[in-house]
Design an enzyme around this catalytic site. Structure first.
Site, mmCIF file in Angstrom:
data_model
loop_
_atom_site.group_PDB
_atom_site.id
_atom_site.type_symbol
_atom_site.label_atom_id
_atom_site.label_comp_id
_atom_site.label_asym_id
_atom_site.label_seq_id
_atom_site.Cartn_x
_atom_site.Cartn_y
_atom_site.Cartn_z
ATOM 1 N N TYR A 171 16.651 29.354 9.447
ATOM 2 C CA TYR A 171 15.263 29.911 9.796
ATOM 3 C C TYR A 171 15.098 30.005 11.274
ATOM 4 O O TYR A 171 15.379 28.983 12.019
ATOM 5 C CB TYR A 171 14.182 29.734 9.308
ATOM 6 C CG TYR A 171 14.048 29.842 7.701
ATOM 7 C CD1 TYR A 171 13.756 31.114 7.307
ATOM 8 C CD2 TYR A 171 14.151 28.951 6.819
ATOM 9 C CE1 TYR A 171 13.727 31.484 5.823
ATOM 10 C CE2 TYR A 171 13.998 29.166 5.480
ATOM 11 C CZ TYR A 171 13.842 30.574 5.057
ATOM 12 O OH TYR A 171 13.851 31.050 3.628
ATOM 13 N N LYS A 193 0.834 -1.140 -0.147
ATOM 14 C CA LYS A 193 -0.120 0.110 0.053
ATOM 15 C C LYS A 193 0.828 0.998 -0.007
ATOM 16 O O LYS A 193 1.999 1.136 0.257
ATOM 17 C CB LYS A 193 -0.763 -0.165 1.203
ATOM 18 C CG LYS A 193 -0.212 -0.108 2.593
ATOM 19 C CD LYS A 193 -1.265 0.170 3.734
ATOM 20 C CE LYS A 193 -0.567 -0.186 5.057
ATOM 21 N NZ LYS A 193 -1.384 -0.097 6.181
#
Length: 356
Positions: free
Chosen positions: A253, A35
């Protein structure tokens, strides 16, 4: 390819991991779970390496049809079954096995016009409370389905929420035994963790997922380090710039990393837009030029920074392994408060993938 980030898929490791499953559950047949596009590895890339499996288990009907068109003639199990009654025409055409977990699915099978009966997996709710019938209803539902002409072979199916724990299958197994009382039925219960650590759950079919791709179902690599399981996916890149920091300089950042001394850092062409977790903190392990080091600062969209102190000879162009054989994906995921499953599935489409 100009940007150096790349994911490589080791097909021999995938075959090795299937062999580990065979050794762990020698009396059981194996559903290889593919899956989520084979857990981010690419179903088209990897299914051929898993040809020795007994069957494939997945979610999407479209993927099942693709497998048939690529030439797979063995069993295919749809783990959540069909989502709309009109899909049964395709289940019939492509000879797919469906799970059954709801009353409306029973009605749809009863009313369908099929060329031949469909094999079904009747889902038992073992306490996880996602899908399935409660144990007190299973016998009644089983007898109803057994009388439906559109139903072929039937298997009892369930799942475990805590199979990575030493006693994690005890209560679910009690519920499953209650559900199966008086029924002569094959069973498919074991996920990856149960396949490795709970042989009492193996029965007729096991359903390994994450261990096929080389990560631990517990999220801790040391739990499978001696099992023979090998990482299948390697995410790699290169140093594209070097910065020389002075004490007090910050990185990235939010200025979440501050140098306390003179320090060389390398800038790596990989960021959260490639699938590397943005929330991975400073100190997340990484391999630079075959030397283990760590990240520093906040992960950017396209770049991240690494400490070059342990590898003073590394410079621009030095190879970087973000996860793979040297840096286990479980370790990166643990630093980010996640699991290897999520990192594999989050590999971005923009990352080139090669098979080894």
């Amino acid at each position: 390819m100009s940007r150096p980030v790349e994911a490589s898929i080791d097909l021999s490791a995938l075959r090795q991991n299937l062999n580990v499953v065979r050794r762990a559950a020698p009396e059981s047949r194996v559903w290889s779970v593919v899956k989520a596009d084979a857990y981010g590895h690419g179903l088209k890339r990897v299914w051929g390496a898993l040809r020795e499996t007994d069957g494939f288990a997945m979610l999407n009907l479209e993927d099942a049809i693709q497998l048939r068109e690529w030439g797979w003639k063995g069993p295919i199990l749809l783990l959540e079954g069909f989502f709309h009654a009109d899909e049964l025409e395709l289940f019939d055409k492509y000879r797919l096995t469906t799970s059954v977990h709801s009353n409306w699915q029973i009605k749809a099978i009863q009313d369908a016009r099929l060329n031949a009966p469909l094999d079904i997996y009747l889902k038992v709710n073992s306490g996880m409370n996602r899908l399935g019938f409660t144990p007190d209803r299973v016998s009644t539902v089983w007898q109803i389905l057994r009388k439906v002409p559109n139903v072929g072979a039937m298997t009892l199916m369930s799942h475990f929420a805590d199979a990575e724990k030493s006693e994690g299958v005890e209560r679910p197994m009690q519920r499953i035994e209650q559900a199966a009382e008086g029924l002569e039925c094959p069973r498919s219960l074991a996920n990856s963790a149960a396949t490795l650590w709970h042989p009492e759950t193996h029965y007729d079919w096991v359903r390994p997922g994450i261990i096929l791709y080389g990560a631990s179902p517990s999220g801790q690599w040391q739990d499978v380090a001696n099992s023979g399981i090998k990482p299948v996916m390697t995410l790699s890149s290169q140093i594209i710039a070097v910065q020389n920091l002075k004490p007090g300089d910050t990185v990235g950042y939010g200025s979440r990393y501050t140098a306390t001394q003179e320090q060389r850092i390398g800038i790596v062409a990989c960021g959260y837009a490639d699938g590397y977790p943005r929330i991975a903190p400073s100190g997340t392990p990484v391999m630079v030029d075959s030397v283990r080091t760590t990240t520093v600062g906040t992960v950017s969209m396209d770049m991240l920074a690494v400490d070059l102190t342990p590898c003073p000879n590394a410079g621009i162009g030095a190879p970087v392994e973000l996860w793979g054989n040297g840096i286990k994906i479980d370790d990166v995921a643990a630093c980010a408060g996640s699991v290897g499953y999520e990192l594999m599935c989050a590999l971005a489409p923009r990352v080139p993938v090669v098979t080894v």
